[in-house]
Write a protein that holds these residues in place. Structure first.
Motif, PDB file in Angstrom:
ATOM      1  N   ARG A 151      33.770  -2.407  -6.460  1.00 23.06           N
ATOM      2  CA  ARG A 151      34.061  -3.126  -5.113  1.00 23.06           C
ATOM      3  C   ARG A 151      34.049  -4.749  -5.584  1.00 23.06           C
ATOM      4  NH1 ARG A 151      36.333  -3.445   0.078  1.00 23.06           N
ATOM      5  NH2 ARG A 151      35.871  -5.389   0.539  1.00 23.06           N
ATOM      6  N   LEU A 167      41.812  -4.375  -1.149  1.00 23.61           N
ATOM      7  CA  LEU A 167      40.664  -4.097  -1.826  1.00 23.61           C
ATOM      8  C   LEU A 167      39.957  -2.890  -1.599  1.00 23.61           C
ATOM      9  CD1 LEU A 167      38.766  -7.615  -0.818  1.00 23.61           C
ATOM     10  CD2 LEU A 167      39.567  -7.000  -3.232  1.00 23.61           C
ATOM     11  N   LEU A 179      35.624 -13.501   1.045  1.00 27.63           N
ATOM     12  CA  LEU A 179      35.137 -12.783   1.773  1.00 27.63           C
ATOM     13  C   LEU A 179      35.208 -13.514   3.415  1.00 27.63           C
ATOM     14  CD1 LEU A 179      31.998 -11.253  -0.148  1.00 27.63           C
ATOM     15  CD2 LEU A 179      34.559 -10.085   0.400  1.00 27.63           C
ATOM     16  N   ARG A 219      34.524 -16.020  -4.423  1.00 30.42           N
ATOM     17  CA  ARG A 219      34.242 -14.575  -3.767  1.00 30.42           C
ATOM     18  C   ARG A 219      33.808 -14.959  -2.352  1.00 30.42           C
ATOM     19  NH1 ARG A 219      29.462 -11.025  -4.639  1.00 30.42           N
ATOM     20  NH2 ARG A 219      30.160  -9.041  -3.237  1.00 30.42           N
ATOM     21  N   MET A 258      40.251 -12.460   4.249  1.00 33.43           N
ATOM     22  CA  MET A 258      40.629 -10.746   4.519  1.00 33.43           C
ATOM     23  C   MET A 258      41.783  -9.956   5.127  1.00 33.43           C
ATOM     24  SD  MET A 258      38.322  -9.818   2.409  1.00 33.43           S
ATOM     25  CE  MET A 258      37.555  -7.815   2.612  1.00 33.43           C
ATOM     26  N   GLU A 275      36.731  -7.699  -5.789  1.00 34.97           N
ATOM     27  CA  GLU A 275      36.707  -8.829  -5.191  1.00 34.97           C
ATOM     28  C   GLU A 275      36.802 -10.052  -5.946  1.00 34.97           C
ATOM     29  OE1 GLU A 275      33.949  -6.981  -1.335  1.00 34.97           O
ATOM     30  OE2 GLU A 275      33.168  -8.451  -2.966  1.00 34.97           O
TER      31      GLU A 275
END
Ligand code: GLN
Length: 290
Positions: free
Chosen positions: A22, A7, A41, A37, A45, A26
């Motif tokens: 960004r 990312l 997160l 999303r 990750m 994502e």
């Protein structure tokens, strides 16, 4: 490479010019992983970056809008399908939905809603969400757009209250048999033919939904004079405008016997005109005869 590392790299590769870089990567990564999303997160990750991301990211790098790559976007909290046959619903257009709420606050909600140039169906479906007793008709001159709108009515659980019809307000008799409406919505094309649009818009979104003659006023000149016929007594029309078209479109409305009140978007720019039959404006507000 991990998802988090990929990312960072991908956002950097889009460069500082990409204001939503960004966020875009994502969204595409979440799409590749089949999650939201937030899910991405919170949980992914440190996973191995999925191979499926690369193809999506290549399209974004080539300038394609994220909404088309994902085939979906969000409007007024609704998850809507989009394709290059329809304009991608903008958050700016939620101004019309807010204005509709305000226009009917404290009085009977609209029962019949018309959306002129419905595209993805965004405005109509948002209005039907806002007014659970209403039925809606969305018209468009594009068959492909209507298929997207119909799919979105199903996807949002609103199909029982939404109808769609192929119609073009340029054609005489286009609204024959429609009757009148308590609320008319329209986000017509309003961009000047020679306007310098961002490449992401110009190269991908449907020209027929964007451009409207040298001043961007052609659609208003045809549609607005027809609103008095479409509006039920005390009906309201909410028409999206470009941020510098307030004066010109208000004048078109006045010539058609409509009063126009301006609504601004969240950035403070002129974004919608609320139009009513000028004869109706003082209904119930003037001094009593008695
Ligand atoms: N707001 C859109 C844009 O600037 C234009 C939408 C329209 O023409 N209806 O790209």
């Amino acid at each position: 490479m991990t998802v988090g590392e990929r990312l960072r790299e991908a956002a950097a590769a889009l460069g500082p010019g990409a204001s939503t870089g960004r966020l875009d990567v994502e969204l595409l990564m979440a799409h590749a992983l089949g999650t939201s999303r937030t899910g991405l997160l919170l949980r992914h990750m440190r996973d191995e970056a999925p191979a499926g991301f690369e193809q999506l990211f290549a399209r974004r790098r080539a300038g394609e809008p994220v909404a088309y790559i994902m085939g979906r976007t969000e409007f007024w909290g609704l998850d809507l399908a989009v394709s290059p046959a329809v304009l991608i619903p903008r958050a700016d257009s939620e101004t019309l939905v807010e204005a509709a709420r305000a226009a009917f606050a404290g009085r009977a909600p609209p029962r019949r809603v018309l959306d002129c140039g419905t595209g993805s169906g965004a405005l109509l479906l948002a209005a039907l969400t806002l007014f659970p007793g209403a039925e809606g008709l969305g018209i468009d001159r594009s068959d492909e757009a209507l298929a997207v709108a119909q799919a979105n009515a199903g996807r949002t659980g609103l199909a029982a209250r939404a109808r769609f019809a192929l119609a073009d307000w340029d054609a005489p008799g286009w609204d024959e048999g429609f009757g009148t409406f308590d609320l008319v919505l329209a986000n017509p094309p309003y961009v000047e033919d020679d306007a310098e649009l961002e490449a992401v818009v110009r190269d991908h979104e449907p020209p027929g939904a964007l451009f409207a003659g040298p001043e961007g006023l052609d659609a208003y000149r045809v549609l607005v004079p027809q609103l008095p016929r479409l509006l039920a007594p005390e009906g309201v029309a909410l028409v999206e405008i470009g941020s510098r078209q307030d004066g010109a479109v208000s004048a078109i409305a006045a010539a058609a016997g409509l009063s126009a009140r301006l609504h601004r978007d969240l950035a403070g720019r002129p974004r919608a005109l609320e139009m009513r039959d000028s004869g109706n404006i003082s209904l119930g507000k003037g001094p009593s005869d008695h």
